[in-house]
Design a protein around this motif. Sequence first.
Motif, PDB file in Angstrom:
ATOM      1  N   GLY A 437       3.807 -16.066 -20.367  1.00  0.00           N
ATOM      2  CA  GLY A 437       4.215 -15.091 -19.372  1.00  0.00           C
ATOM      3  C   GLY A 437       5.544 -15.440 -18.751  1.00  0.00           C
ATOM      4  O   GLY A 437       6.031 -16.572 -18.858  1.00  0.00           O
ATOM      5  N   ILE A 438       6.128 -14.453 -18.091  1.00  0.00           N
ATOM      6  CA  ILE A 438       7.430 -14.637 -17.445  1.00  0.00           C
ATOM      7  C   ILE A 438       7.353 -14.008 -16.063  1.00  0.00           C
ATOM      8  O   ILE A 438       6.716 -12.963 -15.864  1.00  0.00           O
ATOM      9  CB  ILE A 438       8.549 -14.005 -18.301  1.00  0.00           C
ATOM     10  CG1 ILE A 438       9.931 -14.448 -17.797  1.00  0.00           C
ATOM     11  CG2 ILE A 438       8.441 -12.498 -18.370  1.00  0.00           C
ATOM     12  CD1 ILE A 438      11.063 -14.125 -18.769  1.00  0.00           C
ATOM     13  N   GLY A 439       7.943 -14.674 -15.072  1.00  0.00           N
ATOM     14  CA  GLY A 439       7.880 -14.187 -13.700  1.00  0.00           C
ATOM     15  C   GLY A 439       9.166 -14.456 -12.954  1.00  0.00           C
ATOM     16  O   GLY A 439       9.942 -15.353 -13.306  1.00  0.00           O
ATOM     17  N   VAL A 440       9.401 -13.679 -11.909  1.00  0.00           N
ATOM     18  CA  VAL A 440      10.609 -13.812 -11.100  1.00  0.00           C
ATOM     19  C   VAL A 440      10.217 -14.035  -9.649  1.00  0.00           C
ATOM     20  O   VAL A 440       9.199 -13.541  -9.167  1.00  0.00           O
ATOM     21  CB  VAL A 440      11.510 -12.560 -11.229  1.00  0.00           C
ATOM     22  CG1 VAL A 440      10.807 -11.306 -10.720  1.00  0.00           C
ATOM     23  CG2 VAL A 440      12.840 -12.759 -10.502  1.00  0.00           C
ATOM     24  N   ALA A 733       7.893 -17.372  -8.463  1.00  0.00           N
ATOM     25  CA  ALA A 733       8.222 -17.155  -9.873  1.00  0.00           C
ATOM     26  C   ALA A 733       7.155 -17.755 -10.777  1.00  0.00           C
ATOM     27  O   ALA A 733       6.743 -17.146 -11.779  1.00  0.00           O
ATOM     28  CB  ALA A 733       9.593 -17.757 -10.188  1.00  0.00           C
ATOM     29  N   VAL A 734       6.682 -18.957 -10.443  1.00  0.00           N
ATOM     30  CA  VAL A 734       5.631 -19.593 -11.241  1.00  0.00           C
ATOM     31  C   VAL A 734       4.330 -18.798 -11.142  1.00  0.00           C
ATOM     32  O   VAL A 734       3.654 -18.544 -12.145  1.00  0.00           O
ATOM     33  CB  VAL A 734       5.420 -21.057 -10.797  1.00  0.00           C
ATOM     34  CG1 VAL A 734       4.249 -21.683 -11.557  1.00  0.00           C
ATOM     35  CG2 VAL A 734       6.689 -21.876 -11.022  1.00  0.00           C
ATOM     36  N   ALA A 735       3.968 -18.392  -9.911  1.00  0.00           N
ATOM     37  CA  ALA A 735       2.734 -17.620  -9.726  1.00  0.00           C
ATOM     38  C   ALA A 735       2.789 -16.301 -10.496  1.00  0.00           C
ATOM     39  O   ALA A 735       1.809 -15.892 -11.135  1.00  0.00           O
ATOM     40  CB  ALA A 735       2.504 -17.352  -8.240  1.00  0.00           C
ATOM     41  N   ASN A 736       3.927 -15.644 -10.444  1.00  0.00           N
ATOM     42  CA  ASN A 736       4.058 -14.362 -11.145  1.00  0.00           C
ATOM     43  C   ASN A 736       4.046 -14.539 -12.656  1.00  0.00           C
ATOM     44  O   ASN A 736       3.525 -13.688 -13.394  1.00  0.00           O
ATOM     45  CB  ASN A 736       5.343 -13.660 -10.700  1.00  0.00           C
ATOM     46  CG  ASN A 736       5.281 -13.218  -9.243  1.00  0.00           C
ATOM     47  OD1 ASN A 736       4.200 -12.971  -8.701  1.00  0.00           O
ATOM     48  ND2 ASN A 736       6.436 -13.129  -8.595  1.00  0.00           N
ATOM     49  N   ALA A 737       4.600 -15.653 -13.141  1.00  0.00           N
ATOM     50  CA  ALA A 737       4.571 -15.929 -14.578  1.00  0.00           C
ATOM     51  C   ALA A 737       3.145 -16.223 -15.044  1.00  0.00           C
ATOM     52  O   ALA A 737       2.728 -15.796 -16.135  1.00  0.00           O
ATOM     53  CB  ALA A 737       5.494 -17.099 -14.906  1.00  0.00           C
ATOM     54  N   ILE A 738       2.395 -16.960 -14.235  1.00  0.00           N
ATOM     55  CA  ILE A 738       1.001 -17.250 -14.589  1.00  0.00           C
ATOM     56  C   ILE A 738       0.191 -15.955 -14.642  1.00  0.00           C
ATOM     57  O   ILE A 738      -0.647 -15.759 -15.539  1.00  0.00           O
ATOM     58  CB  ILE A 738       0.395 -18.256 -13.591  1.00  0.00           C
ATOM     59  CG1 ILE A 738       1.026 -19.639 -13.795  1.00  0.00           C
ATOM     60  CG2 ILE A 738      -1.125 -18.331 -13.740  1.00  0.00           C
ATOM     61  CD1 ILE A 738       0.637 -20.666 -12.757  1.00  0.00           C
ATOM     62  N   TYR A 739       0.439 -15.059 -13.690  1.00  0.00           N
ATOM     63  CA  TYR A 739      -0.261 -13.773 -13.724  1.00  0.00           C
ATOM     64  C   TYR A 739       0.090 -12.993 -14.992  1.00  0.00           C
ATOM     65  O   TYR A 739      -0.780 -12.409 -15.650  1.00  0.00           O
ATOM     66  CB  TYR A 739       0.082 -12.947 -12.489  1.00  0.00           C
ATOM     67  CG  TYR A 739      -0.541 -11.570 -12.523  1.00  0.00           C
ATOM     68  CD1 TYR A 739      -1.880 -11.390 -12.202  1.00  0.00           C
ATOM     69  CD2 TYR A 739       0.200 -10.463 -12.924  1.00  0.00           C
ATOM     70  CE1 TYR A 739      -2.473 -10.141 -12.265  1.00  0.00           C
ATOM     71  CE2 TYR A 739      -0.381  -9.206 -12.994  1.00  0.00           C
ATOM     72  CZ  TYR A 739      -1.726  -9.051 -12.663  1.00  0.00           C
ATOM     73  OH  TYR A 739      -2.305  -7.811 -12.740  1.00  0.00           O
ATOM     74  N   ASP A 740       1.379 -13.007 -15.353  1.00  0.00           N
ATOM     75  CA  ASP A 740       1.807 -12.288 -16.550  1.00  0.00           C
ATOM     76  C   ASP A 740       1.135 -12.854 -17.803  1.00  0.00           C
ATOM     77  O   ASP A 740       0.825 -12.120 -18.744  1.00  0.00           O
ATOM     78  CB  ASP A 740       3.331 -12.374 -16.675  1.00  0.00           C
ATOM     79  CG  ASP A 740       3.893 -11.503 -17.788  1.00  0.00           C
ATOM     80  OD1 ASP A 740       3.461 -10.337 -17.901  1.00  0.00           O
ATOM     81  OD2 ASP A 740       4.738 -11.991 -18.555  1.00  0.00           O
ATOM     82  N   ALA A 741       0.885 -14.166 -17.790  1.00  0.00           N
ATOM     83  CA  ALA A 741       0.280 -14.816 -18.957  1.00  0.00           C
ATOM     84  C   ALA A 741      -1.226 -14.652 -19.009  1.00  0.00           C
ATOM     85  O   ALA A 741      -1.813 -14.634 -20.098  1.00  0.00           O
ATOM     86  CB  ALA A 741       0.637 -16.305 -18.963  1.00  0.00           C
ATOM     87  N   THR A 742      -1.878 -14.556 -17.839  1.00  0.00           N
ATOM     88  CA  THR A 742      -3.339 -14.647 -17.810  1.00  0.00           C
ATOM     89  C   THR A 742      -4.042 -13.443 -17.195  1.00  0.00           C
ATOM     90  O   THR A 742      -5.245 -13.247 -17.428  1.00  0.00           O
ATOM     91  CB  THR A 742      -3.776 -15.879 -17.004  1.00  0.00           C
ATOM     92  OG1 THR A 742      -3.341 -15.716 -15.632  1.00  0.00           O
ATOM     93  CG2 THR A 742      -3.164 -17.160 -17.571  1.00  0.00           C
TER      94      THR A 742
END
Length: 778
Positions: A437-440, A733-742
């Motif tokens: 995932g990717i997040g900003v 950004a990390v939290a949003n990337a984790i959401y995008d991945a999971t």
Amino acid sequence: MDEEFRNEYNILGRPVPKKDGWLKVSGQAEYADDIFLPGMLHGKLLRSPHPHARILNVDISKAAALAGVRAVVMGKDFPGLKYGNIPQTRDYLPLAIDRVRYIGEEVAAVAAIDEDTAEEALDLIRVDYEPLSAIFDPEDAVQLGAPQLHDHAAGNIAGHSAFHFGDVESGFAASEYIREDVFETQPIKHGMLEPHACVGQWDSSGKITLWSCKMSPYVVWRQLAMGLGIEPGKIRIIQTFVGGGFSGGKQEAMPMDFCAVMLSRKTGRPVKFVHTMEEVLTIGHMRHPMKIWLRTGVTKDGKLQAQHCKLTANGGAYSSIGQFSMYLAGAMLNLPYRVPNIKYEAQRIYTNNGFCGALRGHTIPQICYARDSQLDIIAENLGFDPIEIRRRNAIQQGDTTSNGFRITTFGFDECLERVAEASKWHEKRGKLPKWRGIGVGCGSLISGARLMGHSASAAEIRVQEDGSVQLTTGSTDVGQGADTVLSMIAAEVLGVEVDDVRFPRVDTDNTPVDPGTFGSRVTFWTGNAVKRAAEDARQQLAEMAAQKLRVDPQDLVFRDRQVFSRKDQQQRVGLKELVRWGEFHLGRVIAGRGAYAAGEELIDFRTGFGNLSPAYTPSACVVEVEVDPETGHVTITGIWGADDSGFPLNPLAVKGQVLGATVMCIGQALYENLIRVEGKVMNPSLRAYKMPLSTDVPKLADVEHISVITWEPSGPFGAKEAGEGAGTGVLAAVANAIYDATGVRMKSLPMSPDRIRFALKQKNEKESAGKGSSVAAE
């Protein structure tokens, strides 16, 4: 030299230090824990084993009788005066007198001929305690009937901040989508590798000297005077190298500082204290853990209309700088976005835990984590790309925020554009393989603050007859490269090389008074003062050169250690020759002075309105992750960050600071957590307290820092803050990337493997039950 002195010096078993290791009382120190003075004793602190207890009696007789012990001090040996940052929140004592309020609070101290003897003496001190009811959760601490930690703080409220700008009710009424969420953050420590250390001496004339690794020596200077009840002029603080401070870890006076000088007074010897790493991780000055309730209203086209934030912070047993901490989180709630209507209510609560203060970014990373996580949720529910919704609400140059911040340079739009391009955001978003995932996340920071009390900086420059430049300020280099960049500013103005500038560390007997290093203020505030001091010195040199060369001083150029006329470059004189000529023939000493105060406007803390800083830096960060669904482990596979730090005076140093801030916030996002059970720290070692290792961050090829270059007119040579602001958006950004991945939304930090694994399990169970595919991990 008496017989006792010779014997103790030999017992220490240390060789006589050579030239680089020997420190005279009037000399300049290196690292505080390396200092060795003739006859020096070693100090150790006795700490409370109870989170809350009344002190009934302290018996030091056996410890004082132990061979090799030279003195013992207790709380009653001090005048009983409280010290701290502002009058309303002064609650520190050098040593506890009648009550202890957290496990690890200092109760007594010993000075002995070596550390082993001092440790042995601690075991011989008998303290009779009456345990009291303790509270560790701020929500429990404010309940009726809860134990009161301080008599002056009804309901255990250590500090509060509340303000309202615009019309929040009307803003929500005009909103077409309203979102409410609760986020929680954890306590973390600075993790500096050099522990707190000091050497204190109280000589027979009544003069106190403290060598210590302090970020703000003049803060310590004032606080020592407060707690000891003596005039500051009788105290001298000499700054040693600071082996890591991270914006708050070594800001204030500490019990070790008071005990070092008081034990010195009793023994007639210098006394040295060095904390163990367990002590560093147990005592106070950590990042505030928070519970943040946030309500946000937007229109269907994604424009922010209103925000209402309620924040509760677990402040621990003492105030530190907590009152400002609560204000700052609310003041930066909107940046870098346009929010016309804001309501903010925050409370910092006393509990029987180690106390909280400032840490890199202060309370801004926590508030950005909540805000930018929620902004992603809103974007998804309204069908917007996360970067697009941020672009639609971006603050622009020339704006004035609802709380009175006047925005000068602010390259936020370009930060978003550059990180999207560098990370290939549009190619990756929604198209990455499963479990990637990717997040900003975005944030902003001040370039120093206009505060009540001491805000201004000053500098002095002397040009010596050998052409070298002596630069003195009260600001400290804590590893961020201040010595280099301030020397660069002076060298640029005077036309010399950086190597020609000598920059001694702070000594309160000799250097200009200064608030110190915090809030990313040094390059901007002290840099402006240095520039003005150098310009003052240059003007004096120009007047002398004009007299010697018989030219107009307005036509003179300073370059390559030379002064020459731009109209006829043959008319020139070397800087060294010019200074010697002025001293020998005119009796002139070149001494320039400069100061910077950014105007007289101060924040009204009652209303929260005003322009907090002369300049603000925006940043944007994109993080790409891969999550192992079996273990919950997160691997960061890429980081792209862009920040507007004005004109970077030392680009390599800026990059290093930005990457450092990013890695620190990755630690808070994924790993770090000071685990406390009923007030006791359960992981007081760097082995158990999990900071990021080099193996936990991406390869250098997968990390990109982008400087969005603007020219800040009020900064020295166009510079602004660098080194704290770039980390403020990383948590989100990390939290949003984790959401995008999971598909799981992590609303509590750290986002550790066990929590992610548990959230995935909940998600799978709900999906199996047909209740949806999106889960918020509370």
